[in-house]
Structures are given as C-alpha cells and as structure tokens.
Design an enzyme around this catalytic site. Structure first.
Site, mmCIF file in Angstrom:
data_model
loop_
_atom_site.group_PDB
_atom_site.id
_atom_site.type_symbol
_atom_site.label_atom_id
_atom_site.label_comp_id
_atom_site.label_asym_id
_atom_site.label_seq_id
_atom_site.Cartn_x
_atom_site.Cartn_y
_atom_site.Cartn_z
ATOM 1 N N THR A 7 55.238 57.211 61.593
ATOM 2 C CA THR A 7 56.465 57.131 62.374
ATOM 3 C C THR A 7 57.636 57.242 61.401
ATOM 4 O OG1 THR A 7 55.414 55.766 64.049
ATOM 5 C CG2 THR A 7 57.828 55.750 63.982
ATOM 6 N N TYR A 8 58.485 58.249 61.644
ATOM 7 C CA TYR A 8 59.636 58.521 60.781
ATOM 8 C C TYR A 8 60.895 57.933 61.406
ATOM 9 C CZ TYR A 8 56.732 61.637 58.074
ATOM 10 O OH TYR A 8 55.748 62.141 57.269
ATOM 11 N N TYR A 9 61.802 57.499 60.522
ATOM 12 C CA TYR A 9 63.042 56.859 60.939
ATOM 13 C C TYR A 9 64.235 57.599 60.345
ATOM 14 C CZ TYR A 9 60.112 53.022 62.436
ATOM 15 O OH TYR A 9 59.163 52.279 63.084
#
Length: 180
Positions: free
Chosen positions: A35-37
C-alpha cells in the site's frame, strides 16, 4: 544503502526454465500487498519518491510487515534509489499512524513473487495483479561508489536469462497499475 534494480517484462515460465539451467538457487515464494501513500506536504509522484507498507506472506511462513521509504531515482538508466526500510508489528497500526499524520493511501499493488539467487544478485519473478509478468534483478550497495559495477552486473544477469537490458522499465508497479 542503495538498491540497484533493473526490471523487464517477460514470460516467467521461460525465465524460470533458464534459471534452472543456470542452477540458480531458489530462495522463496511470497505473496505481497504494497500500500503506497502520498505525503501531505509534497506530491511523491512529482518528487519521484515512494512510501509504502508491505505485507508479505511467504508460502511457508508467517506474515511480515515492513515500512519503506524510497528516494528519487539516482540515474538515468535503472531504478536505483536510496532506500530505508524497517519491520513493524502490524500494518493496521502503521496505517493509522500515517493517516493520522495526513498521509493518504494511493493504491495497493498485489503480486506473487518467486525469488532466486544468481551470481550474487536476487532475481525475482513477479506476477502483478492487473499489470502483468516481470523479472527484476537487484542488489544492494552501501554507497554511490558501487553503483556502476552493480548496474553492469545486473545487466549481465539479465543477459544470462535471455533478456535484453535495453527493454528495462523504470516505471514502478504502482505507476504501471495507475496507468492501466
């Protein structure tokens, strides 16, 4: 620490057969969810940075979670970048910390990975949901003085696998997913 990585699109079965002929050592197989932010104070897409939470489940072990920051690419040829990574106890807690600080989840990349060792490099066969099949060849070096030799070695490994270094992609799986 710098991660030197080259990535090409490839038919994984043919590469797997070549790895067997070259007597590469199979390391492990894992399922990953990354999961990228994006940051509240700058746009990582513009600065070419990445912040992710990776949950990894080996086919024969317990789930592990790591948080990783990747700096901008440092050369024009490969996906080489400075990287900082550490383990965390659980993905929900680190997600809560990041979102409380204003970081926004961008997307989640899911992939099945098989890792091999060949000539001091890690060769990873990736089947990425919604994106396709890829081969990554990578190693780590302590400082910039080792980048060129590591890059040339990665190209040699690609060629041993019957792949062309000129076909490499510098776009991340996140970028490829968002493009599709």
């Amino acid at each position: 620490m710098y991660e030197v990585e080259v990535k090409v699109s490839a038919a994984l079965e043919a590469v797997r057969e070549r790895l067997e002929r070259l007597e590469a050592t199979q390391l492990n197989s894992v399922m990953q969810a990354d999961t990228y932010y994006n940051a509240p104070h700058r746009d990582f897409a513009e600065t070419d940075e990445a912040l992710r939470i990776r949950s990894e489940r080996p086919t024969d072990g317990a789930e592990e979670t790591r948080v990783t920051y990747k700096g901008p690419l440092v050369d024009e040829e490969t996906k080489t970048r400075e990287e900082f990574e550490t383990g965390v106890e659980d993905d929900e807690t680190i997600d809560a910390i990041l979102t409380s600080l204003g970081f926004e989840p961008t997307a989640t990349v899911r992939k099945d990975r098989e890792r091999f060792s060949l000539d001091g490099y890690t060769v990873t066969l990736d089947s990425v949901d919604g994106v396709g099949e890829y081969v990554e060849v990578e190693t780590e070096v302590a400082d910039e003085s080792g980048l060129e030799a590591a890059r040339e070695g990665a190209y040699d490994v690609l060629e041993q696998l019957g792949l062309d270094p000129d076909d490499q992609l510098r776009t991340s799986y996140l970028g490829l997913l968002l493009e599709s």
